[in-house]
Design an enzyme around this catalytic site. Structure first.
Site, PDB file in Angstrom:
ATOM      1  N   LYS A  64     -28.289 -36.875 -19.830  1.00  0.00           N
ATOM      2  CA  LYS A  64     -29.025 -37.858 -19.039  1.00  0.00           C
ATOM      3  C   LYS A  64     -30.438 -38.026 -19.584  1.00  0.00           C
ATOM      4  O   LYS A  64     -31.130 -37.048 -19.848  1.00  0.00           O
ATOM      5  CB  LYS A  64     -29.096 -37.395 -17.586  1.00  0.00           C
ATOM      6  CG  LYS A  64     -29.750 -38.352 -16.636  1.00  0.00           C
ATOM      7  CD  LYS A  64     -29.675 -37.770 -15.227  1.00  0.00           C
ATOM      8  CE  LYS A  64     -30.244 -38.689 -14.193  1.00  0.00           C
ATOM      9  NZ  LYS A  64     -30.213 -38.059 -12.864  1.00  0.00           N
ATOM     10  N   SER A  72     -24.853 -52.910 -27.905  1.00  0.00           N
ATOM     11  CA  SER A  72     -25.192 -51.496 -27.906  1.00  0.00           C
ATOM     12  C   SER A  72     -26.603 -51.201 -27.413  1.00  0.00           C
ATOM     13  O   SER A  72     -27.338 -52.081 -27.008  1.00  0.00           O
ATOM     14  CB  SER A  72     -24.974 -50.878 -29.287  1.00  0.00           C
ATOM     15  OG  SER A  72     -25.984 -51.320 -30.168  1.00  0.00           O
ATOM     16  N   TYR A  94     -22.605 -48.626 -26.422  1.00  0.00           N
ATOM     17  CA  TYR A  94     -22.505 -47.413 -27.230  1.00  0.00           C
ATOM     18  C   TYR A  94     -23.861 -47.130 -27.858  1.00  0.00           C
ATOM     19  O   TYR A  94     -24.703 -48.018 -27.992  1.00  0.00           O
ATOM     20  CB  TYR A  94     -21.414 -47.549 -28.298  1.00  0.00           C
ATOM     21  CG  TYR A  94     -21.657 -48.635 -29.315  1.00  0.00           C
ATOM     22  CD1 TYR A  94     -22.331 -48.360 -30.495  1.00  0.00           C
ATOM     23  CD2 TYR A  94     -21.216 -49.932 -29.091  1.00  0.00           C
ATOM     24  CE1 TYR A  94     -22.564 -49.357 -31.427  1.00  0.00           C
ATOM     25  CE2 TYR A  94     -21.433 -50.925 -30.015  1.00  0.00           C
ATOM     26  CZ  TYR A  94     -22.109 -50.637 -31.181  1.00  0.00           C
ATOM     27  OH  TYR A  94     -22.350 -51.624 -32.100  1.00  0.00           O
ATOM     28  N   GLY A 115     -28.104 -57.234 -27.879  1.00  0.00           N
ATOM     29  CA  GLY A 115     -27.046 -58.209 -27.651  1.00  0.00           C
ATOM     30  C   GLY A 115     -27.100 -58.799 -26.253  1.00  0.00           C
ATOM     31  O   GLY A 115     -28.154 -58.889 -25.631  1.00  0.00           O
ATOM     32  N   ALA A 116     -25.931 -59.209 -25.771  1.00  0.00           N
ATOM     33  CA  ALA A 116     -25.847 -59.882 -24.467  1.00  0.00           C
ATOM     34  C   ALA A 116     -26.399 -59.022 -23.333  1.00  0.00           C
ATOM     35  O   ALA A 116     -26.888 -59.553 -22.326  1.00  0.00           O
ATOM     36  CB  ALA A 116     -24.397 -60.253 -24.174  1.00  0.00           C
ATOM     37  N   ALA A 117     -26.373 -57.707 -23.491  1.00  0.00           N
ATOM     38  CA  ALA A 117     -26.909 -56.803 -22.463  1.00  0.00           C
ATOM     39  C   ALA A 117     -28.393 -57.060 -22.207  1.00  0.00           C
ATOM     40  O   ALA A 117     -28.898 -56.772 -21.118  1.00  0.00           O
ATOM     41  CB  ALA A 117     -26.689 -55.356 -22.874  1.00  0.00           C
TER      42      ALA A 117
END
Length: 91
Positions: free
Chosen positions: A8, A24, A57, A72-74
């Site tokens: 974590k 990612s 990832y 990216g899209a995140a």
């Protein structure tokens, strides 16, 4: 069998959100080593700021820079400056 949280990173600040990258999350390799994550490992990322959850990832970023980069899209869901928790799980 049970899924358990193994690693974590708590209350990290997103240092970059890059829409042009192909998915990612990039994390400073020192942080990856410290918490026991692996490059290529699927993780859960939760934004304390917006409540968004995603499962990218891990990509190892340069050591010592403190990078936590959503790619990216995140990057539409979690942006630069947001506080996040990154969790790795084990079965």
């Amino acid at each position: 069998m049970r899924w358990l949280m193994r690693s974590k990173i708590h209350n990290a600040t997103v240092t970059e959100a890059n829409l042009a990258y192909v998915g990612s999350i990039t994390i400073d390799e020192d942080l990856i080593d410290r918490v026991g994550l692996w490059a290529g490992e699927r993780v859960m990322v939760v934004s304390n700021t917006s409540g968004a959850r995603l499962e990218p990832y891990v990509i190892a970023g340069p050591r010592g820079g403190g990078a936590i980069e959503v790619n990216g899209a995140a990057a539409h869901l979690i942006g630069r400056g947001e506080q996040v928790i990154v969790m790795g799980f084990e079965l």
